[in-house]
Every structure is written in C-alpha cells, then in structure tokens.
Design an enzyme around this catalytic site. Structure first.
Site, short mmCIF file in Angstrom:
data_model
loop_
_atom_site.label_atom_id
_atom_site.label_comp_id
_atom_site.label_asym_id
_atom_site.label_seq_id
_atom_site.Cartn_x
_atom_site.Cartn_y
_atom_site.Cartn_z
N ALA A 36 0.83 -1.20 0.00
CA ALA A 36 0.00 0.00 0.00
C ALA A 36 0.87 1.26 0.00
CB ALA A 36 -0.92 0.00 1.21
N HIS A 37 1.96 1.23 0.77
CA HIS A 37 2.88 2.38 0.77
C HIS A 37 3.51 2.57 -0.61
CE1 HIS A 37 2.51 2.22 5.14
NE2 HIS A 37 3.22 3.32 5.23
N ARG A 38 3.94 1.48 -1.22
CA ARG A 38 4.55 1.58 -2.55
C ARG A 38 3.56 2.05 -3.60
NH1 ARG A 38 7.27 -3.31 -1.15
NH2 ARG A 38 5.88 -4.52 -2.47
#
Length: 206
Positions: A36-38
């Site tokens: 999700a961060h990427r």
C-alpha cells in the site's frame, strides 16, 4: 491518568503526548504495510480510504472471512500482529504528508525520515508489544471495510473499529523525538562504563 486517543485525531490531540508515553486508541485503524505504501508513493495510486486524522497499523493480520447466503461477507479478526515498521521508513514521510494520517502503529523503531514526517505532520509512531497479536485482535470490535483484497490477506487494507487498542508505546512524538535513538545513547554510555570496568578487572588480574 490513562491516555486514550479517539479518531479522527487532531494536531492539538498530539501536543501533550511524548516519547515513552503509553496510550490507547479508540475509533478506527487500518492495516497498511509495504505494498500500500509503494502503491501510493511510487506508483501514485490514491488509497481507497480517507486516512486524514486517522491511524494505520503496520500489520499482517489473520482474518476469517465468511460468505453468507444473501451474498454479503463478514470478517473476523483472529490475529493482529505488528510487522517491522522500518520496512516502511523510506515511504513514511511522504505517506504522512499525502494522507494526513496522525497515528502509525507497528513493531520496532523508525528512522530520520519518519521523525521528519511526524514533526511536519504532525503525527506519532507507536510500538505495539510483540507477541500480543491475539490480544490486539480482541480489541477489534468489527472489521468494517476491506480494500485491495487482490493483494492477499496480509496486504489488504482492513479497516477496523477498535476500543482502547493498546498498550501503544510512543516511539516518535509530534516533535520528532525518537525513543529508540534516545535509548541507544543511554545504552551505549552504559556499555562503555561496563567495558571500562571489565578492562580494569582484567588489568588488575594480570
């Protein structure tokens, strides 16, 4: 006095919270880790949920999903164990800036990028005690939403309603103070004292 933060969390709510404090979270928290961060930072994909004033948990939960005859599906949190927060270090400052998230929960410390993000956010990073995944699951009243299910269970964004999730130990506060870095200094000083004492003892024996 027991410190309980309620989502949505404001900058004002974080002013009196400092590293080393033990707090609890009531309201909503969403599991959110590597992919999700990427997706947000590297790929520019908007998150399917609004995290402004909210909380995320660096966690890979175990969830039991049940499909019902009417076509609906419900989810039960079985285990909610934190994952290593440092894996998100290179993303966290931008993540805080882009989402407005105020509380980040995970395992272990984070570094200067997150310190800067927490100071500018403002936001805080907290550590949930390792080995207490089942305890954390009991503090989830309901899983209200599940997004990006195609990523698999650990990476799905599970949005949970929680009641006094904790204990959460504040490791980085809204001033950018870092408990883990502060402790390194203290431990290194103690280590030097112990090594000096051992050297003196060895030298005396000789």
């Amino acid at each position: 006095m027991k410190k309980v933060l309620h989502t949505p969390v404001s900058a004002e709510d974080l002013k009196d919270i400092h590293v080393g404090d033990v707090i609890y979270l009531t309201g909503h928290i969403t599991t959110c880790r590597d992919v999700a961060h990427r997706r947000l930072i590297e790929l520019g994909r908007q998150l399917p949920i609004d995290l402004n004033g909210g909380a995320i948990f660096h966690a890979g939960p175990i969830v039991r999903s049940t499909k019902h005859e009417d076509g609906t599906e419900t989810h039960e949190m079985i285990s909610l164990g934190p994952t290593t927060s440092m894996r998100m270090e290179k993303f966290e400052k931008e993540f805080i800036e882009q989402t407005g998230v105020k509380v980040i929960v995970g395992k272990g410390g984070m570094g200067p990028n997150t310190e800067a993000g927490c100071k500018s956010g403002p936001a805080i990073h907290c550590v949930f005690p390792a080995g207490c995944a089942v305890l954390a699951a009991t503090e989830v009243e309901e899983i209200e939403d599940a997004n990006w299910r195609e990523l698999g269970m650990p990476e799905t964004l599970w949005t949970c309603r929680v009641n006094e999730l904790g204990p959460l130990i504040v490791s980085i506060d809204a001033e950018g103070n870092n408990l883990f870095e502060q402790n390194k200094v203290v431990y290194n000083e103690r280590k030097d004292e112990v090594l000096a004492d051992l050297y003196d003892q060895v030298h005396f024996i000789k």
